[in-house]
Motif scaffolding. Structure first.
Motif, short mmCIF file in Angstrom:
data_model
loop_
_atom_site.label_atom_id
_atom_site.label_comp_id
_atom_site.label_asym_id
_atom_site.label_seq_id
_atom_site.Cartn_x
_atom_site.Cartn_y
_atom_site.Cartn_z
N UNK A 160 -11.74 1.03 -4.69
CA UNK A 160 -11.10 0.95 -6.00
C UNK A 160 -10.92 2.36 -6.54
N UNK A 161 -9.90 2.52 -7.34
CA UNK A 161 -9.66 3.83 -7.93
C UNK A 161 -8.65 3.73 -9.05
N UNK A 162 -8.77 4.67 -9.96
CA UNK A 162 -7.70 4.96 -10.89
C UNK A 162 -7.26 6.39 -10.59
N UNK A 163 -5.98 6.63 -10.53
CA UNK A 163 -5.50 7.97 -10.23
C UNK A 163 -4.24 8.20 -11.04
N UNK A 183 0.81 -1.22 0.00
CA UNK A 183 0.00 0.00 0.00
C UNK A 183 0.84 1.27 0.00
N UNK A 184 2.16 1.12 -0.05
CA UNK A 184 3.06 2.26 -0.19
C UNK A 184 3.40 2.47 -1.67
N UNK A 185 2.89 1.59 -2.53
CA UNK A 185 3.26 1.62 -3.95
C UNK A 185 3.10 3.01 -4.55
N UNK A 186 2.00 3.68 -4.25
CA UNK A 186 1.71 4.96 -4.90
C UNK A 186 2.75 6.02 -4.58
N UNK A 187 3.14 6.12 -3.31
CA UNK A 187 4.14 7.12 -2.93
C UNK A 187 5.49 6.78 -3.53
N UNK A 208 -12.92 7.19 0.46
CA UNK A 208 -12.59 6.44 -0.75
C UNK A 208 -12.46 4.94 -0.52
N UNK A 209 -12.36 4.52 0.74
CA UNK A 209 -11.96 3.15 1.03
C UNK A 209 -10.46 3.01 0.84
N UNK A 210 -9.96 1.81 1.10
CA UNK A 210 -8.53 1.57 0.92
C UNK A 210 -8.31 1.11 -0.52
N UNK A 211 -7.73 1.97 -1.31
CA UNK A 211 -7.60 1.70 -2.74
C UNK A 211 -6.24 1.08 -3.09
N UNK A 212 -5.53 0.59 -2.10
CA UNK A 212 -4.32 -0.23 -2.26
C UNK A 212 -3.27 0.44 -3.14
N UNK A 213 -3.02 -0.09 -4.33
CA UNK A 213 -1.98 0.48 -5.17
C UNK A 213 -2.29 1.87 -5.68
N UNK A 214 -3.55 2.24 -5.65
CA UNK A 214 -3.94 3.59 -6.08
C UNK A 214 -3.89 4.57 -4.92
N UNK A 215 -3.81 4.05 -3.68
CA UNK A 215 -4.01 4.90 -2.50
C UNK A 215 -3.03 6.07 -2.45
N UNK A 216 -1.76 5.79 -2.62
CA UNK A 216 -0.76 6.85 -2.51
C UNK A 216 -0.95 7.93 -3.57
N UNK A 217 -1.40 7.51 -4.75
CA UNK A 217 -1.57 8.48 -5.84
C UNK A 217 -2.82 9.31 -5.63
#
Lengths: 409, 194
Positions: free
Chosen positions: A237-240, A174-178, A336-345
């Motif tokens: 879920x999200x796209x960012x 879940x740190x992927x985005x940053x 937003x919920x926890x959007x995992x790989x999108x969360x950081x973005x």
């Protein structure tokens, strides 16, 4: 030699609160939540059906990526290989967000060649929906199957959006985005590209909801970050997408990627260190890289999952760095919920919107702050506040911690 | 500018896992984590000589966590539903977490899905920027038969690892577009010959 500065030239988002930056900004200012019940995630198979799903009317008609038929993306050239929302919502979310971000930065990107444009994808599960379909012998396009592999999803996004420079696929929980934002900035600073598209995406899937159910990590009532009654997260879920460019290409762009710090708890695969020392270390590294003292941070946008251990750990880390008189803190996962790989973005985009519109977001679904949470925790948005420096935090399975500092010029 | 060099390299395959002695938890890890952890152990580095937080992990997994994803999802109809233990390994970066825990490495982490072409460049960059004093780089291929069918890839189970640090070493890093696997194999073979 001085490294070039890296600024944000455009953003795009699709999430539980709708498609585009306008609904996201409205939700941030209104402190509203996009979490809702979805029948397909109901008991007894799942622990909670409260999720951060893109609303039915928020998806648009079909992916709007440019050059769909004209580009030589081999696997997507055939009509029968085209992804659908059912079999490849990861592609749909990513292309929607990237289309928005690219449009926002269009004038600047016209000055930069495709060869000098890169792409960094942040995802944890790519198009995991394809595995669900294949395992049940249901219809699944060739492209959807291909996008089970995150690196191929990144390659196809890069080709479809004219990013012929460096391409990386980052997957650090879940740190992927940053980390993706940090990597994109480094690619520009090293002179390997002048612009980089950062795309964060993860779609809601039975796979992920079943996994968090197995871990008993979901809040049946929907997540309540930093609340005394919190008991788990809500998947989202999200796209960012964020377009980063070298600062001399965008003199009018005001928000700069200032510094990043990373660390590992080296403690437990699924639980954070109880004392917050790992996250505190990441914050210290980021502050040192920015040459900032803690007092120069105006606002902290927290990871704030709503699990008992994460929020307690994060509160301790903030206490360690800032003491009792820390800056205001809030989090977006109740929205937003926890959007995992999108969360950081997408959460970084929340920070960008706050900076651009002079307000501090609140913490949706927070009712009664738990003992030990930051004293300056914002339940409601605070308006008419000028913000210069924001610290954005994320943590993840595997003990990973990330701290990103954004500065408004 | 100080030199940055590779000071150790290792290559492990599935057959090597049987003789691994890496603690009681080792058998419970997924294939990718076992391979990666063993490859780092085979570097035979005394990580205690580095200051706390000054060793980073730069990892790439050729097929992400897909092999474990397939195992996890195939278990969804079992008694009690899918395994919570396996779910934790359905992240490509799970192996990074296991390496960090086992060797107490609290520095920064990077994890890529795909080939290993970024590993040496990113490790050298972390060192040059002063974010770490050394980096362990690992390229892991964990494709089971079930996983391979889905992505039309032959099964493979192997991991290649190096330690990159400032100073003299076996190979100085000056350019990065080198085949990571071939480089590891070459260094490992030359060490064996010595």
């Amino acid at each position: 030699m001085r490294e070039p500065g890296v600024v944000i030239a455009g953003c795009g988002a699709i999430s539980a609160v709708g498609c585009g930056l306008e609904p996201l900004l409205a939700a941030l200012k209104n402190n509203s939540s996009g979490l809702r019940a979805m029948e397909k995630f109901s008991a007894p198979r799942f622990q909670s059906n409260i999720v951060g799903a893109v609303p039915e009317n928020g998806w648009g008609e079909r992916p709007r990526e440019p050059g769909w038929a004209g580009q030589s993306v081999a696997t997507t050239a055939r009509e029968d290989a085209r992804p659908t929302r059912t079999d490849n919502s990861a592609w749909w979310l990513a292309t929607e967000a990237l289309t928005q971000a690219r449009a926002a930065a269009e004038e600047i990107l016209q000055k930069i060649s495709a060869a000098r444009t890169g792409l960094v994808l942040s995802t944890t599960k790519a198009n995991i929906t394809a595995l669900e379909l294949i395992s049940e012998n249901r219809s699944c396009s060739e492209t959807a199957r291909r996008h089970l592999q995150a690196n191929l999803l990144a390659e196809d996004l890069a080709q479809a959006f004219g990013a012929h420079g460096p391409v990386q696929t980052v997957s650090v929980a879940c740190v992927s985005g940053l980390i993706a934002i940090s990597q994109a900035a480094k690619i520009i600073q090293r002179g390997e590209a002048d612009a980089v598209f950062v795309v964060g995406v993860d779609a809601l899937s039975e796979f992920v909801v079943a996994g968090f159910t197995a871990l008993k990590a979901l809040d049946p009532l929907g997540c309540r970050p930093f609340d005394a009654a919190r008991c788990g997260l809500s998947p989202g879920e999200a796209g960012a997408a964020i377009v980063l460019v070298r600062d001399d290409f965008a003199p009018a762009a005001k928000i700069k990627i200032r510094a990043f710090g990373g660390s590992n708890d080296a403690n437990h695969l699924t639980g954070p260190s109880r004392d917050g020392s790992g996250l505190a270390q990441a914050i210290r590294v980021a502050l040192a890289a920015a040459k900032f003292s803690p007092t120069e941070i105006d606002f902290v946008h927290a990871h704030g999952t709503g699990t008992p251990y994460n929020d307690a750990m994060e509160s301790l880390a903030l206490q360690t760095i800032f003491g009792d008189a820390g800056p205001p803190v809030s989090g977006a996962k109740g929205m937003l919920g926890h959007t995992l790989g999108a969360a950081g973005v997408i959460e970084t985009i929340c920070c960008v919107l706050a900076m651009q519109n002079n307000f501090l977001p609140g913490t949706p679904r927070l009712d009664s702050p738990a003992d030990g949470t930051p004293k300056n925790l914002l339940r409601e948005p605070r308006l008419d506040v000028r913000v210069k420096n924001i610290l954005k935090l994320n943590t993840g399975f595997g003990g990973m911690n990330g701290a990103l500092i954004l500065s408004h010029g | 500018m100080d030199k940055i060099s590779i000071t150790a390299a290792s290559v492990v395959a599935e057959a090597d896992l049987k003789s691994a002695r890496l603690g009681q938890r080792f058998g419970r890890l997924d294939l990718s984590s076992q391979l990666a952890l063993l490859a780092v152990a085979e570097l035979k580095i005394n990580f205690a000589e580095f200051a706390n937080g000054r060793v980073g992990i730069v990892f790439a997994a050729s097929a992400g966590s897909l092999a474990t994803d397939v195992n996890f999802w195939n278990g969804r109809h079992g008694v009690g539903g899918p395994s919570p233990t396996l779910f934790a390994y359905t992240l490509p970066s799970a192996a990074v977490g296991e390496i960090a825990i086992h060797f107490k490495l609290t520095g920064p982490d990077l994890c890529f899905v795909g080939d290993g072409k970024n590993l040496l460049r990113e490790a050298a960059d972390l060192i040059r920027r002063g974010e770490t004093d050394a980096c362990v780089c690992i390229f892991c291929e964990a494709v089971t038969a079930d996983c391979g069918k889905i992505i039309s890839t032959a099964p493979v189970a192997a991991a290649h690892a190096v330690l990159v640090r400032r100073g003299e070493g076996i190979v100085e890093l000056r350019e990065f577009d080198r085949d990571f696997k071939a480089l590891c194999a070459l260094i490992s073979q030359s060490k064996s010959a010595v």
